[in-house]
Structure formats: C-alpha cells, structure tokens
Design a protein around this motif. Structure first.
Motif, PDB file in Angstrom:
ATOM      1  N   ALA A   1       0.891  -1.342  -0.166  1.00 19.65           N
ATOM      2  CA  ALA A   1       0.117  -0.007   0.203  1.00 19.65           C
ATOM      3  C   ALA A   1       0.673   1.106  -0.118  1.00 19.65           C
ATOM      4  CB  ALA A   1      -1.215   0.660   0.910  1.00 19.65           C
ATOM      5  N   ALA A   2       0.655   2.172  -0.712  1.00 18.97           N
ATOM      6  CA  ALA A   2       0.965   3.469  -0.665  1.00 18.97           C
ATOM      7  C   ALA A   2       1.444   3.745   0.973  1.00 18.97           C
ATOM      8  CB  ALA A   2       0.036   4.381  -1.201  1.00 18.97           C
ATOM      9  N   VAL A   3       2.480   4.632   0.800  1.00 17.96           N
ATOM     10  CA  VAL A   3       2.492   5.698   2.352  1.00 17.96           C
ATOM     11  C   VAL A   3       1.251   5.884   3.399  1.00 17.96           C
ATOM     12  CG1 VAL A   3       4.010   7.640   3.530  1.00 17.96           C
ATOM     13  CG2 VAL A   3       4.996   6.038   1.574  1.00 17.96           C
ATOM     14  N   ARG A   4       0.309   6.952   2.475  1.00 18.24           N
ATOM     15  CA  ARG A   4      -0.884   6.825   3.435  1.00 18.24           C
ATOM     16  C   ARG A   4      -1.741   6.287   3.672  1.00 18.24           C
ATOM     17  NH1 ARG A   4      -5.891   8.631  -0.053  1.00 18.24           N
ATOM     18  NH2 ARG A   4      -5.674  10.041   0.490  1.00 18.24           N
ATOM     19  N   ARG A   5      -1.651   4.875   3.355  1.00 17.72           N
ATOM     20  CA  ARG A   5      -2.077   3.532   4.273  1.00 17.72           C
ATOM     21  C   ARG A   5      -2.032   3.264   4.920  1.00 17.72           C
ATOM     22  NH1 ARG A   5      -6.591   6.367   2.554  1.00 17.72           N
ATOM     23  NH2 ARG A   5      -7.033   5.400   0.102  1.00 17.72           N
ATOM     24  N   GLY A   6      -0.110   3.676   5.370  1.00 17.16           N
ATOM     25  CA  GLY A   6       0.328   3.386   6.386  1.00 17.16           C
ATOM     26  C   GLY A   6      -0.896   3.073   8.097  1.00 17.16           C
ATOM     27  N   LYS A   7      -0.444   2.959   8.581  1.00 16.73           N
ATOM     28  CA  LYS A   7      -1.542   2.502   9.886  1.00 16.73           C
ATOM     29  C   LYS A   7      -1.085   3.375  10.877  1.00 16.73           C
ATOM     30  CE  LYS A   7      -5.071   0.256   8.755  1.00 16.73           C
ATOM     31  NZ  LYS A   7      -5.904   0.828   8.702  1.00 16.73           N
ATOM     32  N   VAL A   8      -1.393   4.203  12.151  1.00 21.57           N
ATOM     33  CA  VAL A   8      -0.741   4.706  13.515  1.00 21.57           C
ATOM     34  C   VAL A   8      -1.891   3.887  14.126  1.00 21.57           C
ATOM     35  CG1 VAL A   8      -0.273   6.934  14.324  1.00 21.57           C
ATOM     36  CG2 VAL A   8      -0.271   6.328  11.373  1.00 21.57           C
ATOM     37  N   TYR A   9      -0.938   3.971  15.017  1.00 23.12           N
ATOM     38  CA  TYR A   9      -1.374   3.093  16.334  1.00 23.12           C
ATOM     39  C   TYR A   9      -0.819   4.015  17.688  1.00 23.12           C
ATOM     40  CZ  TYR A   9      -1.659  -0.867  13.096  1.00 23.12           C
ATOM     41  OH  TYR A   9      -2.072  -1.495  12.218  1.00 23.12           O
ATOM     42  N   PHE A  10      -2.201   4.069  18.461  1.00 21.64           N
ATOM     43  CA  PHE A  10      -2.249   5.032  19.159  1.00 21.64           C
ATOM     44  C   PHE A  10      -2.323   3.532  20.525  1.00 21.64           C
ATOM     45  CE2 PHE A  10      -3.017   7.883  16.520  1.00 21.64           C
ATOM     46  CZ  PHE A  10      -2.622   9.177  17.136  1.00 21.64           C
ATOM     47  N   THR A  11      -1.224   3.741  22.646  1.00 19.89           N
ATOM     48  CA  THR A  11      -1.786   3.609  23.241  1.00 19.89           C
ATOM     49  C   THR A  11      -3.782   3.908  23.980  1.00 19.89           C
ATOM     50  OG1 THR A  11      -1.485   5.030  24.980  1.00 19.89           O
ATOM     51  CG2 THR A  11       0.147   2.754  23.984  1.00 19.89           C
ATOM     52  N   VAL A  12      -4.486   3.270  24.539  1.00 22.91           N
ATOM     53  CA  VAL A  12      -5.575   3.699  24.413  1.00 22.91           C
ATOM     54  C   VAL A  12      -4.856   4.756  25.305  1.00 22.91           C
ATOM     55  CG1 VAL A  12      -7.824   3.714  26.524  1.00 22.91           C
ATOM     56  CG2 VAL A  12      -6.902   1.096  24.334  1.00 22.91           C
ATOM     57  N   ALA A  13      -4.069   5.179  26.151  1.00 22.99           N
ATOM     58  CA  ALA A  13      -4.048   5.861  27.276  1.00 22.99           C
ATOM     59  C   ALA A  13      -3.423   7.789  26.036  1.00 22.99           C
ATOM     60  CB  ALA A  13      -3.286   6.175  28.214  1.00 22.99           C
ATOM     61  N   THR A  14      -2.753   7.032  25.188  1.00 21.13           N
ATOM     62  CA  THR A  14      -2.307   8.148  24.300  1.00 21.13           C
ATOM     63  C   THR A  14      -3.313   9.193  23.965  1.00 21.13           C
ATOM     64  OG1 THR A  14      -0.352   7.486  23.943  1.00 21.13           O
ATOM     65  CG2 THR A  14      -1.210   8.809  22.348  1.00 21.13           C
ATOM     66  N   TRP A  15      -4.175   7.274  23.184  1.00 23.62           N
ATOM     67  CA  TRP A  15      -5.274   8.141  22.626  1.00 23.62           C
ATOM     68  C   TRP A  15      -6.269   9.255  23.177  1.00 23.62           C
ATOM     69  CZ3 TRP A  15     -10.231   7.082  22.537  1.00 23.62           C
ATOM     70  CH2 TRP A  15     -11.447   7.451  20.562  1.00 23.62           C
ATOM     71  N   THR A  16      -6.421   8.566  24.706  1.00 26.07           N
ATOM     72  CA  THR A  16      -7.974   9.316  25.546  1.00 26.07           C
ATOM     73  C   THR A  16      -6.824  10.704  25.862  1.00 26.07           C
ATOM     74  OG1 THR A  16      -8.337   7.278  26.914  1.00 26.07           O
ATOM     75  CG2 THR A  16      -8.486   9.219  27.588  1.00 26.07           C
ATOM     76  N   GLN A  17      -5.666  11.032  26.078  1.00 26.08           N
ATOM     77  CA  GLN A  17      -5.313  12.014  25.959  1.00 26.08           C
ATOM     78  C   GLN A  17      -5.297  13.328  25.097  1.00 26.08           C
ATOM     79  OE1 GLN A  17      -0.637  10.497  26.697  1.00 26.08           O
ATOM     80  NE2 GLN A  17      -1.475  10.887  29.113  1.00 26.08           N
ATOM     81  N   VAL A  18      -4.842  12.841  23.999  1.00 22.44           N
ATOM     82  CA  VAL A  18      -5.637  13.124  22.696  1.00 22.44           C
ATOM     83  C   VAL A  18      -6.594  13.984  22.459  1.00 22.44           C
ATOM     84  CG1 VAL A  18      -4.942  13.494  20.229  1.00 22.44           C
ATOM     85  CG2 VAL A  18      -3.153  12.883  21.391  1.00 22.44           C
ATOM     86  N   ARG A  19      -7.503  12.835  23.099  1.00 24.52           N
ATOM     87  CA  ARG A  19      -8.795  13.175  22.877  1.00 24.52           C
ATOM     88  C   ARG A  19      -9.216  14.689  23.845  1.00 24.52           C
ATOM     89  NH1 ARG A  19     -13.515  11.581  25.693  1.00 24.52           N
ATOM     90  NH2 ARG A  19     -12.284   9.734  26.452  1.00 24.52           N
ATOM     91  N   HIS A  20      -8.978  14.071  24.372  1.00 25.17           N
ATOM     92  CA  HIS A  20      -9.026  15.278  25.835  1.00 25.17           C
ATOM     93  C   HIS A  20      -8.714  16.677  25.129  1.00 25.17           C
ATOM     94  CE1 HIS A  20      -9.746  12.334  28.993  1.00 25.17           C
ATOM     95  NE2 HIS A  20     -10.684  12.584  28.480  1.00 25.17           N
ATOM     96  N   VAL A  21      -7.154  16.382  24.916  1.00 30.16           N
ATOM     97  CA  VAL A  21      -6.323  17.436  24.392  1.00 30.16           C
ATOM     98  C   VAL A  21      -8.221  18.210  23.511  1.00 30.16           C
ATOM     99  CG1 VAL A  21      -4.851  18.440  22.876  1.00 30.16           C
ATOM    100  CG2 VAL A  21      -4.372  17.349  24.774  1.00 30.16           C
TER     101      VAL A  21
END
Length: 176
Positions: free
Chosen positions: A101-121
């Motif tokens: 797949a093209a670079v744009r289809r690469g997957k970016v993974y977050f821990t639940v904690a990081t995802w939650t922190q970003v969501r709160h921001v």
C-alpha cells in the motif's frame, strides 16, 4: 554494505516524514521543505543509543516507524511511549507500513492512554474522535496494555493539525 533491514527501515522513516510534511503543507512546489527552521516540520532526529528519541518527530508526537512483515503492535507502542518520554514529547505513536500500500495508507497506532489524552486535548467525546479520524479499536484479552487504536496516515496528519490548533504556541514550549 549496510544491513538490508536497516535500509528498509530508514526508507520507511523517510517516506513517513516526507508524506506528513506534504500533507501538512510544509513542502514547496519543488518537494523540499519551505522553511527548514520551522518548528512544525516532521524531522528524523539523530539516534541516541540507549536513550533513543524515536524515528520521526512531529510536534507534539514522536513516531516509532516500523516496516516489518509481522508487526507486534503492543511492543512498538511501549517503545514509542518510552522514546517520547526521552525526547520530552507528550505523545508517542507507532507507524507501521502496510504491505503493498501507499505511504498514506500506513497505520498509526495509539495506546488507549495516549488516544485518551489526545481526545481530551481536542475536547472530543469517544464517538466523535473515532468517527472524525476513522479510528478502529483492537481489544485482546483483559490486559489493557494489549489494547490499541489505529487510523490511517492521512487521518493522523489531520489530527496533528487539530492538536496543534488547540495547543497553539504551547506545543513549542512543551517540547523545549
């Protein structure tokens, strides 16, 4: 001759950096960085051995980039979070190449904690964050350290822009 796996990893890191700089509008028509001194450019920092600081810095994120046949996402995420701490960045994520797949289809993974922190921001509820950026969740067993969320690279670029808009100049101070 250099190690073929090292070459492959370096090529993926460079592709991720270049793609994100393009998505964030940081490249000129010639494909080169418009302002090499701009704090918001995606960069590949020099490696620092045991206190590694990640593969790509994209304020306020440290990206741990992986081009492997059999990804071990929980391990990659532990590494990303550790290296973000070493670099003094608030968020660490893993970016994994999708075969064929093209670079744009690469997957970016977050821990639940990081995802939650970003969501709160961003001041978002769970469903809004999931839908807006196309996140999917992976839950394995009862050990939450093995749970993670992922989105595609282009959605991640939009998320970075949104986080930067909320943080404003505080992003720069947070990583100095």
């Amino acid at each position: 001759m250099t190690n073929p796996n090292k070459r492959k990893g370096t090529a993926w890191e460079s592709s991720v950096r270049d793609h994100l700089n393009g998505e964030l509008g940081l490249l000129g028509e010639d494909g080169k960085i418009r302002d090499p001194f701009f704090w918001g450019n995606a960069r590949r920092p020099a490696q620092e051995g045991a206190r590694d600081v990640g593969d790509v810095h994209l304020v306020p994120f440290v990206l741990e980039c992986k081009d492997v046949a059999k990804p071990t996402i929980p391990g990659f995420l532990r590494q990303a979070v550790t290296e973000a701490g070493h670099a003094g960045f608030p968020f660490g994520v893993a970016v994994v190449k999708v075969r064929g797949a093209a670079v744009r289809r690469g997957k970016v993974y977050f821990t639940v904690a990081t995802w939650t922190q970003v969501r709160h921001v961003l001041g978002m509820d769970t469903d809004s964050m999931r839908k807006l950026y196309g996140f999917t969740a992976t839950v394995r067993g009862t050990n939450t350290e093995r749970w993670y969320l992922s989105c595609e690279m282009d959605a991640f670029a939009a998320l970075v822009e949104d986080v930067r808009a909320v943080y404003g100049t505080e992003v720069i101070r947070a990583v100095r």
